[in-house]
Design an enzyme around this catalytic site. Structure first.
Site, PDB file in Angstrom:
ATOM      1  N   ARG A 134      12.420  -2.477  10.951  1.00 19.89           N
ATOM      2  CA  ARG A 134      11.211  -2.008  11.636  1.00 19.89           C
ATOM      3  C   ARG A 134      10.912  -2.941  12.782  1.00 19.89           C
ATOM      4  O   ARG A 134      10.858  -4.149  12.608  1.00 19.89           O
ATOM      5  CB  ARG A 134      10.038  -1.978  10.643  1.00 19.89           C
ATOM      6  CG  ARG A 134       9.534  -0.580  10.397  1.00 19.89           C
ATOM      7  CD  ARG A 134       8.451  -0.572   9.368  1.00 19.89           C
ATOM      8  NE  ARG A 134       7.201  -1.133   9.875  1.00 19.89           N
ATOM      9  CZ  ARG A 134       6.056  -1.023   9.233  1.00 19.89           C
ATOM     10  NH1 ARG A 134       6.005  -0.384   8.080  1.00 19.89           N
ATOM     11  NH2 ARG A 134       4.966  -1.542   9.728  1.00 19.89           N
ATOM     12  N   ARG A 142      -9.033   1.008   9.577  1.00 24.65           N
ATOM     13  CA  ARG A 142      -8.624  -0.360   9.830  1.00 24.65           C
ATOM     14  C   ARG A 142      -9.651  -1.106  10.675  1.00 24.65           C
ATOM     15  O   ARG A 142      -9.469  -2.285  10.940  1.00 24.65           O
ATOM     16  CB  ARG A 142      -7.317  -0.344  10.602  1.00 24.65           C
ATOM     17  CG  ARG A 142      -6.094  -0.803   9.805  1.00 24.65           C
ATOM     18  CD  ARG A 142      -4.920  -0.720  10.763  1.00 24.65           C
ATOM     19  NE  ARG A 142      -3.740  -1.370  10.334  1.00 24.65           N
ATOM     20  CZ  ARG A 142      -2.757  -0.799   9.625  1.00 24.65           C
ATOM     21  NH1 ARG A 142      -2.897   0.422   9.175  1.00 24.65           N
ATOM     22  NH2 ARG A 142      -1.662  -1.472   9.338  1.00 24.65           N
ATOM     23  N   LYS A 150       0.826  -1.216   0.000  1.00 25.60           N
ATOM     24  CA  LYS A 150       0.000   0.000   0.000  1.00 25.60           C
ATOM     25  C   LYS A 150       0.859   1.265   0.000  1.00 25.60           C
ATOM     26  O   LYS A 150       0.605   2.190  -0.754  1.00 25.60           O
ATOM     27  CB  LYS A 150      -0.923   0.041   1.233  1.00 25.60           C
ATOM     28  CG  LYS A 150      -1.908  -1.097   1.312  1.00 25.60           C
ATOM     29  CD  LYS A 150      -2.900  -0.902   2.452  1.00 25.60           C
ATOM     30  CE  LYS A 150      -2.274  -0.959   3.830  1.00 25.60           C
ATOM     31  NZ  LYS A 150      -1.815  -2.293   4.259  1.00 25.60           N
ATOM     32  N   ARG A 164       0.140  -9.091  13.312  1.00 22.66           N
ATOM     33  CA  ARG A 164      -0.452  -8.039  12.473  1.00 22.66           C
ATOM     34  C   ARG A 164      -1.421  -8.629  11.450  1.00 22.66           C
ATOM     35  O   ARG A 164      -2.448  -8.045  11.141  1.00 22.66           O
ATOM     36  CB  ARG A 164       0.641  -7.234  11.789  1.00 22.66           C
ATOM     37  CG  ARG A 164       1.208  -6.176  12.733  1.00 22.66           C
ATOM     38  CD  ARG A 164       2.586  -5.722  12.364  1.00 22.66           C
ATOM     39  NE  ARG A 164       2.661  -5.132  11.055  1.00 22.66           N
ATOM     40  CZ  ARG A 164       3.761  -5.100  10.305  1.00 22.66           C
ATOM     41  NH1 ARG A 164       4.879  -5.629  10.761  1.00 22.66           N
ATOM     42  NH2 ARG A 164       3.752  -4.536   9.125  1.00 22.66           N
ATOM     43  N   ARG A 205      11.484  -7.073   4.752  1.00 27.33           N
ATOM     44  CA  ARG A 205      11.520  -5.669   5.163  1.00 27.33           C
ATOM     45  C   ARG A 205      12.133  -5.532   6.562  1.00 27.33           C
ATOM     46  O   ARG A 205      12.846  -4.573   6.843  1.00 27.33           O
ATOM     47  CB  ARG A 205      10.089  -5.100   5.149  1.00 27.33           C
ATOM     48  CG  ARG A 205      10.033  -3.613   5.435  1.00 27.33           C
ATOM     49  CD  ARG A 205       8.707  -3.012   5.071  1.00 27.33           C
ATOM     50  NE  ARG A 205       7.686  -3.305   6.062  1.00 27.33           N
ATOM     51  CZ  ARG A 205       6.400  -3.019   5.921  1.00 27.33           C
ATOM     52  NH1 ARG A 205       5.963  -2.460   4.810  1.00 27.33           N
ATOM     53  NH2 ARG A 205       5.538  -3.310   6.861  1.00 27.33           N
TER      54      ARG A 205
HETATM   55  P1  ADP Z   1       1.344  -2.351   7.876  1.00 27.34           P
HETATM   56  O1  ADP Z   1       2.601  -2.595   7.120  1.00 27.34           O
HETATM   57  O2  ADP Z   1       1.040  -3.400   8.883  1.00 27.34           O
HETATM   58  O3  ADP Z   1       0.180  -2.011   6.996  1.00 27.34           O
HETATM   59  P2  ADP Z   1       1.429   0.366   8.952  1.00 27.34           P
HETATM   60  O4  ADP Z   1       2.730   1.003   8.679  1.00 27.34           O
HETATM   61  O5  ADP Z   1       0.245   0.820   8.181  1.00 27.34           O
HETATM   62  O6  ADP Z   1       1.666  -1.176   8.844  1.00 27.34           O
HETATM   63  O7  ADP Z   1       1.067   0.486  10.509  1.00 27.34           O
HETATM   64  C1  ADP Z   1       1.952   0.068  11.504  1.00 27.34           C
HETATM   65  C2  ADP Z   1       1.242  -0.025  12.858  1.00 27.34           C
HETATM   66  O8  ADP Z   1       0.646   1.255  13.188  1.00 27.34           O
HETATM   67  C3  ADP Z   1       0.075  -1.004  12.926  1.00 27.34           C
HETATM   68  O9  ADP Z   1       0.500  -2.320  13.152  1.00 27.34           O
HETATM   69  C4  ADP Z   1      -0.734  -0.397  14.100  1.00 27.34           C
HETATM   70  O10 ADP Z   1      -0.156  -0.701  15.341  1.00 27.34           O
HETATM   71  C5  ADP Z   1      -0.593   1.088  13.878  1.00 27.34           C
HETATM   72  N1  ADP Z   1      -1.697   1.629  13.028  1.00 27.34           N
HETATM   73  C6  ADP Z   1      -1.561   2.213  11.814  1.00 27.34           C
HETATM   74  N2  ADP Z   1      -2.750   2.594  11.324  1.00 27.34           N
HETATM   75  C7  ADP Z   1      -3.678   2.227  12.257  1.00 27.34           C
HETATM   76  C8  ADP Z   1      -5.090   2.318  12.345  1.00 27.34           C
HETATM   77  N3  ADP Z   1      -5.829   2.874  11.360  1.00 27.34           N
HETATM   78  N4  ADP Z   1      -5.705   1.845  13.453  1.00 27.34           N
HETATM   79  C9  ADP Z   1      -5.005   1.297  14.450  1.00 27.34           C
HETATM   80  N5  ADP Z   1      -3.670   1.163  14.436  1.00 27.34           N
HETATM   81  C10 ADP Z   1      -3.002   1.613  13.356  1.00 27.34           C
END
Ligand code: ADP
Length: 190
Positions: free
Chosen positions: A134, A89, A14, A145, A128
């Site tokens: 990360r 989410r 994404k 996740r 990654r």
């Molecule tokens: P991913 O690669 O899992 O899509 P992101 O970089 O989008 O990861 O998000 C990393 C972390 O930030 C998530 O695992 C969560 O803890 C938090 N997070 C991000 N966006 C949201 C959201 N909309 N609601 C709740 N937690 C979120």
């Protein structure tokens, strides 16, 4: 105003695609993951609050996320469009987003989902982890996740299908090929 939600599990790509789509259309890219990681890095009050939750691969509270998004919309009130990456989410977040957009006399324009098989997802996330270090990309946390995604985020598919806003695109292959497919869907060619 075009309000695009880029949807999909962690590791679907994404972020990479959202940046390209935003650049091409001159829309604002909003990554809630990036916003939260920045808060953690800068050790702000918010950052200190969410650090442990993120590192465990859990979801940060809806309340905080909604607050963050309200301030994003306020800040970019004259934007031509948004690419939302990582939000909503949960169903609560999706409903709150609808309300926020309504107050701006706006709507979600399209929910575009990147379809990637689960083995490929785990491989990408672990790779990654090695490359970017990360803290939430270790194997246990990655699995967590994905569980969060299946439990809380996947149900949004039906929510948006019900509103006839949901479209899916194949998310495997080269970054450029996937980008082309996404652009075609956004422009209504597919
Ligand atoms: P991913 O690669 O899992 O899509 P992101 O970089 O989008 O990861 O998000 C990393 C972390 O930030 C998530 O695992 C969560 O803890 C938090 N997070 C991000 N966006 C949201 C959201 N909309 N609601 C709740 N937690 C979120």
């Amino acid at each position: 105003m075009f309000n695009l939600i880029l949807f999909g599990p962690p590791g679907a790509g994404k972020g990479t695609q959202a940046i390209k789509i935003a650049e091409k259309n001159n829309w604002v890219h909003v990554s809630t993951g990036d916003i939260l990681r920045m808060e953690v890095k800068q050790e702000t009050t918010l950052g200190l609050k969410v650090k442990a939750v993120m590192e465990a691969g859990h979801l940060v509270s809806d309340e905080l996320l909604i607050e963050i998004m309200e301030s994003v919309f306020r800040k970019h009130s004259s934007a031509g469009g948004f690419v939302l990456d990582g939000f909503p989410r949960t169903l609560n977040q999706a409903k709150a987003l609808d309300k926020m957009l309504e107050t701006l006399r706006q709507k979600v324009s399209l929910v575009l989902s990147l379809d990637v098989n689960e083995t490929e997802l785990v491989n990408r996330l672990l790779k990654r982890a090695q490359e970017q270090g990360r803290k939430d990309d270790t194997e246990d946390v990655v699995r967590n996740r994905l569980v969060q995604y299946h439990q809380h985020t996947r149900p949004l598919i039906d929510y948006y299908k019900g509103q006839k806003l949901f479209k899916e695109a194949f998310g495997e292959g080269s970054v450029d090929d996937i980008f082309l497919t996404l652009c075609n869907v956004i422009e209504g060619k597919e």
